[in-house]
Design an enzyme around this catalytic site. Structure first.
Site, PDB file in Angstrom:
ATOM      1  N   CYS A 329       0.786  -1.242   0.000  1.00 31.65           N
ATOM      2  CA  CYS A 329       0.000   0.000   0.000  1.00 31.65           C
ATOM      3  C   CYS A 329       0.817   1.292   0.000  1.00 31.65           C
ATOM      4  O   CYS A 329       0.483   2.204  -0.762  1.00 31.65           O
ATOM      5  CB  CYS A 329      -1.042  -0.008   1.103  1.00 31.65           C
ATOM      6  SG  CYS A 329      -0.602  -0.941   2.566  1.00 31.65           S
ATOM      7  N   ARG A 358       8.056 -10.822   4.684  1.00 35.43           N
ATOM      8  CA  ARG A 358       7.677 -10.673   6.080  1.00 35.43           C
ATOM      9  C   ARG A 358       8.455 -11.677   6.902  1.00 35.43           C
ATOM     10  O   ARG A 358       8.523 -12.854   6.546  1.00 35.43           O
ATOM     11  CB  ARG A 358       6.175 -10.931   6.266  1.00 35.43           C
ATOM     12  CG  ARG A 358       5.318  -9.919   5.536  1.00 35.43           C
ATOM     13  CD  ARG A 358       3.855 -10.211   5.719  1.00 35.43           C
ATOM     14  NE  ARG A 358       3.069  -9.262   4.920  1.00 35.43           N
ATOM     15  CZ  ARG A 358       1.749  -9.312   4.791  1.00 35.43           C
ATOM     16  NH1 ARG A 358       1.060 -10.255   5.424  1.00 35.43           N
ATOM     17  NH2 ARG A 358       1.102  -8.427   4.059  1.00 35.43           N
ATOM     18  N   GLN A 376       1.513 -11.036  -3.462  1.00 30.89           N
ATOM     19  CA  GLN A 376       0.106 -10.729  -3.222  1.00 30.89           C
ATOM     20  C   GLN A 376      -0.537 -10.286  -4.524  1.00 30.89           C
ATOM     21  O   GLN A 376       0.053  -9.526  -5.279  1.00 30.89           O
ATOM     22  CB  GLN A 376      -0.017  -9.591  -2.212  1.00 30.89           C
ATOM     23  CG  GLN A 376       0.246 -10.011  -0.789  1.00 30.89           C
ATOM     24  CD  GLN A 376      -0.008  -8.862   0.155  1.00 30.89           C
ATOM     25  OE1 GLN A 376       0.587  -7.803   0.023  1.00 30.89           O
ATOM     26  NE2 GLN A 376      -0.892  -9.061   1.110  1.00 30.89           N
ATOM     27  N   ASP A 378      -2.606  -8.022  -5.054  1.00 32.66           N
ATOM     28  CA  ASP A 378      -3.126  -6.901  -4.301  1.00 32.66           C
ATOM     29  C   ASP A 378      -3.853  -5.903  -5.201  1.00 32.66           C
ATOM     30  O   ASP A 378      -3.692  -5.925  -6.418  1.00 32.66           O
ATOM     31  CB  ASP A 378      -1.907  -6.188  -3.677  1.00 32.66           C
ATOM     32  CG  ASP A 378      -2.230  -5.618  -2.318  1.00 32.66           C
ATOM     33  OD1 ASP A 378      -3.418  -5.503  -1.990  1.00 32.66           O
ATOM     34  OD2 ASP A 378      -1.268  -5.271  -1.604  1.00 32.66           O
ATOM     35  N   HIS A 380      -5.344  -1.608  -4.646  1.00 30.81           N
ATOM     36  CA  HIS A 380      -5.781  -0.506  -3.797  1.00 30.81           C
ATOM     37  C   HIS A 380      -6.726   0.350  -4.605  1.00 30.81           C
ATOM     38  O   HIS A 380      -6.405   0.738  -5.717  1.00 30.81           O
ATOM     39  CB  HIS A 380      -4.569   0.269  -3.286  1.00 30.81           C
ATOM     40  CG  HIS A 380      -3.700  -0.594  -2.434  1.00 30.81           C
ATOM     41  ND1 HIS A 380      -2.613  -1.263  -2.933  1.00 30.81           N
ATOM     42  CD2 HIS A 380      -3.822  -0.966  -1.135  1.00 30.81           C
ATOM     43  CE1 HIS A 380      -2.094  -2.003  -1.965  1.00 30.81           C
ATOM     44  NE2 HIS A 380      -2.800  -1.854  -0.873  1.00 30.81           N
ATOM     45  N   LYS A 460     -13.235  -5.349   7.952  1.00 29.78           N
ATOM     46  CA  LYS A 460     -12.898  -6.109   6.748  1.00 29.78           C
ATOM     47  C   LYS A 460     -13.809  -7.308   6.562  1.00 29.78           C
ATOM     48  O   LYS A 460     -14.447  -7.770   7.504  1.00 29.78           O
ATOM     49  CB  LYS A 460     -11.438  -6.552   6.805  1.00 29.78           C
ATOM     50  CG  LYS A 460     -11.118  -7.395   8.026  1.00 29.78           C
ATOM     51  CD  LYS A 460      -9.706  -7.946   7.977  1.00 29.78           C
ATOM     52  CE  LYS A 460      -9.443  -8.863   9.153  1.00 29.78           C
ATOM     53  NZ  LYS A 460      -8.295  -9.710   9.029  1.00 29.78           N
ATOM     54  N   HIS A 506      -8.348  -1.903   0.478  1.00 31.82           N
ATOM     55  CA  HIS A 506      -7.268  -2.850   0.207  1.00 31.82           C
ATOM     56  C   HIS A 506      -7.972  -4.164  -0.089  1.00 31.82           C
ATOM     57  O   HIS A 506      -8.890  -4.521   0.645  1.00 31.82           O
ATOM     58  CB  HIS A 506      -6.394  -3.095   1.429  1.00 31.82           C
ATOM     59  CG  HIS A 506      -5.840  -1.859   2.067  1.00 31.82           C
ATOM     60  ND1 HIS A 506      -4.488  -1.624   2.138  1.00 31.82           N
ATOM     61  CD2 HIS A 506      -6.438  -0.820   2.678  1.00 31.82           C
ATOM     62  CE1 HIS A 506      -4.284  -0.492   2.769  1.00 31.82           C
ATOM     63  NE2 HIS A 506      -5.443   0.023   3.119  1.00 31.82           N
TER      64      HIS A 506
END
Length: 634
Positions: A329, A358, A376, A378, A380, A460, A506
RNA sequence: GCCCGUGUAGCUCAGAUGGUAGAGCAUUUCCAUGGUAAGGAAAAGGUCAUCGGUUCAAGUCCGAUCGCGGGCUCCA
C-alpha cells in the site's frame, strides 16, 4: 413424583430416578442410543437426577454434539492412563476439539510419539474395566483443596464464575470438569492417539511449555477408519510432496521460508496471472508495480515502522535505513500522490502483483502455506465514500467468479469489526461496519461476525474457501481504510473545486499466489485441469519406427500453443504411460502402427476416458475447448 | 522463538548393542523395437546436514548450530 417432559412426551418417575431411568421407561431403544440430554440449553449426564420437574431433549450418538462428548470423555480416559503411567503428571486442560481431543499436561518424564501405543494400551485396559463417570458438585474451596498440588487446576478454578464447580471421578482418576460425559465407556467404539506436541499453558509464550497429546474417538470403528483414511488422503495430497514429485517448486537450506519455483511451477503462476489480469482488466483495474525497497521514512509515515517492525527486513543504503516492503500500500499511495486527481477519475483501481517479505518465526514456516516472501494479488482502490458500496460489491462478484473457475464453489465470509485499539471516529466505524454487513446480506453470502477482529484502520470481510477435503482456507480479503489516506494526505479535487479525502480499499482475491498454488495443488491432488497443467499432453510413440510421425504430431501441438512433451525415449509404452500418469498429464497421445496408417491419434486421458483413432484437428479442437473454457475435467 | 521428533546417493528409505556405507527408483551406456501404470543388463553416484567432543575407532554416543516435520488460547 417428578414430571419429565421428553420432547413433548410426559412421564412421571419416582424421585431419585435419573434421566436414564426415565428414558428407559419411555423407550429402551432410545435410552440405549442416548449419550447425554439437553435441558434448557444445559447439557446433562444421563446419570443426572432431576430434583424437580424438567423438560429434556435426548442427544443420541448420531448427533455431532454427542461426538464432542465422546471425545471429551476419551480425553479423560487418556489422562487417567497417563496418570497411571506417569504418576508425577499434573494435568491442565483436555477439551474436545473439532476432530478429536487433546489433553495438556506437565510431566517430568519425556513422552514421545513412541510412547503413544503404550498409553493407548493402558486406556484400553481402563475402558475394559468400565468405571463410571461420577459427578460431584463441590464448592470452589473444596475444589481447591482437592487440586491443591496442581497449579493449573487452581488457576482454572480461580477463573470460574459460579460458586460450585464440577468434579468427575472415574475409578481412581479425579478431574475438574463441567461435563457432561458418556454414560458408559463401552460407548467408545474406537479411538486413536494421533500426535504429541508442545503447547504453552493457555497458549501464551511466556508460560510454561506443556506436553499435549492429540487423539480422536468415534462411536464406531468404521468412523475411525474413515477418519484415518481421510488423514491419509490429505497426506497424499500434501502440496510439499506433490510439489516435489511434479517438479513444481522447492525449498533450500540457503533460503528458509523463501520458495523457489521451477519451470513447471512457473507455468502455474503465469497461467493464473494471465487469467487474473484478464479478469481485472475487465473490471477497470490498471496495473502498477512499486519497488521492493523503500525508505524507512515511508514506513514511519504509514505506521508500519511502529506496528509491524518485528516482521520487517531492513537494509542500509548510503548510510540510510531502508525497508524491504511487507505490504504494497505505501508504494501505491506514492503513485496516487504523484499527481493531482479529479473526482471524475474515481474510483482509481491500482492492482499490483507485489512481492512482499515478512519475517515469520522459524517454527511457523510450512511449505507454501507459511513463507517469508510471497506475491500478493493486491489492489488498492481510491474512491469516494459514496462509491464504496458499488466498489465492494464489484469485488465480491469478481472473487466469486474467479473462485468458481478454480472449482471452489463453497465458501463463507467473516466480517471483522472494530478492534479495541483503533483509529477513526465511532461514527465512521458504525457506518462502515453497517455498510459491509449490508453488502454481505445483499449478496446473500453465508457469513459470521468476528467481533473486534478488524484492522486498526477499518473493518474487513475475509473469504474462506473450502477445498475438496473440506478444509477451509482464508484467501480473499476486502479492507476498508479511512486512516491511510489521512496519513499520506491523499486528496482529490471535488466538483466544488475543493480538496477532499478519498477512501481506500485494500483487497486481495487469491491472497498469496504461493499459498494459493499450495491450496490448488492439494485441492486438485496434483491433477491440475488442462488449462493449468504444466504439461498438457505427452506424445508417446510405441517404438522408434513411429518416431517421425509422432514428432510431426508433437510439432503440431507446439505450433498450436499447447504445452506438449515428446517422450521418444527407448522405453516400453507401459513405462511411458506409467510416468505420464505419475506426472498427472491430462492427455497421453499414443502413436503406433495403426495411428500412422490411418493418420490419427489415440488418446488416453487422465480422467480415464480413452479416445481411439481421432483425427488431430478434432483432438486439438477438444483440447482447446477444455483449456480456453478452463474446464475442470477433460 | 518454544516443546517433541528428525536430517544417510537426485528421490524414497535400510543401516541392533560404535569397527571407515546399502537397496529400489531416477541418471548414463548397452541389448531388446515394444499397443496402455515399471522389458533386461551393466556402470556411475555419498567429506552419512554442519561444527566440536568422547573413543584406538563415530553414520551410529554426547553437545552446539542449521534445516525439515508435528504442534503452541477450538479454554474445566
Amino acid at each position: 413424583m417428578v414430571k419429565i417432559n421428553i420432547e413433548g412426551k410426559l412421564l412421571e418417575v419416582e424421585p431419585g430416578s435419573s434421566i436414564k431411568d426415565a428414558l428407559r421407561k419411555l423407550d429402551p431403544k432410545l435410552a440405549k442410543k442416548t449419550v447425554i440430554a439437553i435441558s434448557d440449553g444445559k447439557k446433562l449426564d444421563l446419570g443426572h437426577v432431576p430434583g424437580e420437574d424438567i423438560g429434556i431433549k435426548p442427544v443420541t450418538s448420531d448427533d455431532s454434539l454427542a461426538l464432542d462428548v465422546l471425545n471429551h470423555s476419551t480425553a479423560h480416559i487418556m489422562a487417567h492412563a497417563i496418570q497411571r503411567l506417569y504418576p508425577d503428571t499434573k494435568f491442565a486442560i483436555g477439551p474436545a476439539i473439532e476432530e478429536g481431543f487433546y489433553y495438556d499436561f506437565d510431566t517430568r518424564s519425556t513422552i514421545t510419539f513412541q510412547d503413544l501405543p503404550k498409553i493407548e494400551k493402558e486406556m484400553k485396559r481402563i475402558i475394559k474395566k468400565n468405571p463410571k463417570f461420577e459427578k460431584k458438585e463441590v464448592s470452589k474451596k473444596q475444589a481447591k483443596s482437592i487440586f491443591s498440588d496442581n497449579p493449573y487446576k487452581l488457576e482454572l478454578i480461580e477463573g470460574i464464575e459460579e460458586d460450585r464447580v464440577g468434579i468427575y471421578t472415574t475409578g481412581d482418576f479425579v478431574d475438574l470438569c463441567k461435563g457432561p460425559h458418556i454414560p458408559t465407556l463401552a460407548k467408545i467404539g474406537a479411538f486413536k492417539l494421533l500426535s504429541i506436541a508442545g503447547a504453552y499453558w493457555r497458549g501464551k509464550e511466556e508460560n510454561k511449555m506443556l506436553t499435549r497429546i492429540y487423539g480422536t474417538a468415534f462411536y464406531s470403528k468404521e468412523d475411525l477408519d474413515a477418519y484415518i483414511s481421510r488423514l491419509e488422503r490429505a497426506k497424499e495430497s500434501d502440496h510439499r510432496k506433490i510439489g516435489k514429485e511434479l517438479d513444481l517448486f522447492s525449498f533450500h537450506d540457503e533460503a528458509p521460508g523463501f520458495p523457489f519455483f521451477h519451470p513447471k511451477g512457473m507455468v502455474l503462476i503465469n497461467n493464473i496471472l494471465d487469467y487474473w489480469r484478464e479478469e481485472h482488466k475487465k473490471e477497470g483495474y490498471e496495473e502498477i508495480k512499486t519497488p521492493m525497497i523503500l525508505s524507512n521514512e515511508l514506513w514511519k509515515t504509514s505506521g508500519h515502522w511502529e506496528n509491524y517492525k518485528d516482521n520487517m527486513y531492513f537494509v542500509e543504503i548510503d548510510q540510510a535505513e531502508y525497508a524491504i516492503k511487507p505490504m504494497n500500500c505505501p508504494g501505491s499511495n506514492l503513485i496516487y500522490r504523484s499527481r493531482q486527481h479529479s473526482y471524475r477519475e474515481l474510483p482509481i483501481r491500482y492492482p499490483e502483483i507485489g512481492l512482499v517479505h515478512r519475517h515469520e518465526k522459524s517454527g511457523v514456516l510450512h511449505g507454501l502455506f507459511r513463507v517469508r516472501n510471497f506475491t500478493q494479488d493486491d489492489a488498492h482502490i481510491y474512491c469516494t465514500e459514496a462509491q464504496l458500496e458499488e466498489e465492494i460489491t464489484r469485488i465480491i462478484k469478481l472473487i466469486a467468479r474467479m473462485y468458481d473457475v478454480f472449482g471452489f464453489n463453497e465458501y463463507h465470509v467473516e466480517l471483522s469489526t472494530r478492534p479495541p485499539k483503533r483509529i477513526g471516529s465511532e461514527a465512521i466505524w458504525d457506518k462502515s461496519e453497517a455498510l459491509l454487513e449490508k453488502i454481505i446480506k445483499e449478496n446473500k453470502l453465508d457469513y459470521k461476525v468476528n467481533e473486534g477482529d478488524g484492522a486498526f484502520y477499518g473493518p474487513k470481510i475475509d473469504f474462506h474457501i473450502k477445498d475438496c477435503l473440506d478444509r477451509t482456507w482464508q484467501c480473499a480479503t476486502i479492507q476498508l481504510d479511512f486512516s491511510t489516506p489521512e496519513k499520506f494526505d491523499l486528496a482529490y479535487v471535488g466538483k466544488d473545486n475543493a480538496k477532499h479525502r478519498p477512501v481506500m480499499l485494500h483487497r486481495v482475491v487469491l491472497g498469496s499466489l504461493e499459498r494459493f498454488i499450495g491450496i490448488l495443488t492439494e485441492h486438485y491432488g496434483g491433477n491440475f485441469p488442462a488449462w493449468l497443467a504444466p504439461v498438457q499432453m505427452v506424445v508417446l510413440p510405441i517404438s522408434e519406427k513411429f518416431e517421425q510421425y509422432a514428432r510431426n504430431i508433437y510439432s503440431r501441438f507446439e505450433d498450436e500453443g499447447f504445452r506438449a512433451e515428446f517422450d521418444n525415449r527407448v522405453e516400453s509404452l507401459g513405462k511411458k504411460i506409467r510416468e505420464a500418469e505419475l506426472n498427472k498429464v491430462p492427455y497421453m497421445v499414443v502413436i503406433g502402427k495403426n495411428e500412422q496408417q490411418t493418420q490419427t491419434l489415440t488418446i488416453r486421458t487422465k480422467s480415464g476416458r480413452d479416445i481411439k483413432e481421432i483425427r488431430i484437428d478434432r483432438f486439438i479442437g477438444m483440447a482447446r475447448e477444455a483449456t480456453s473454457k478452463k474446464k475442470m475435467d477433460l
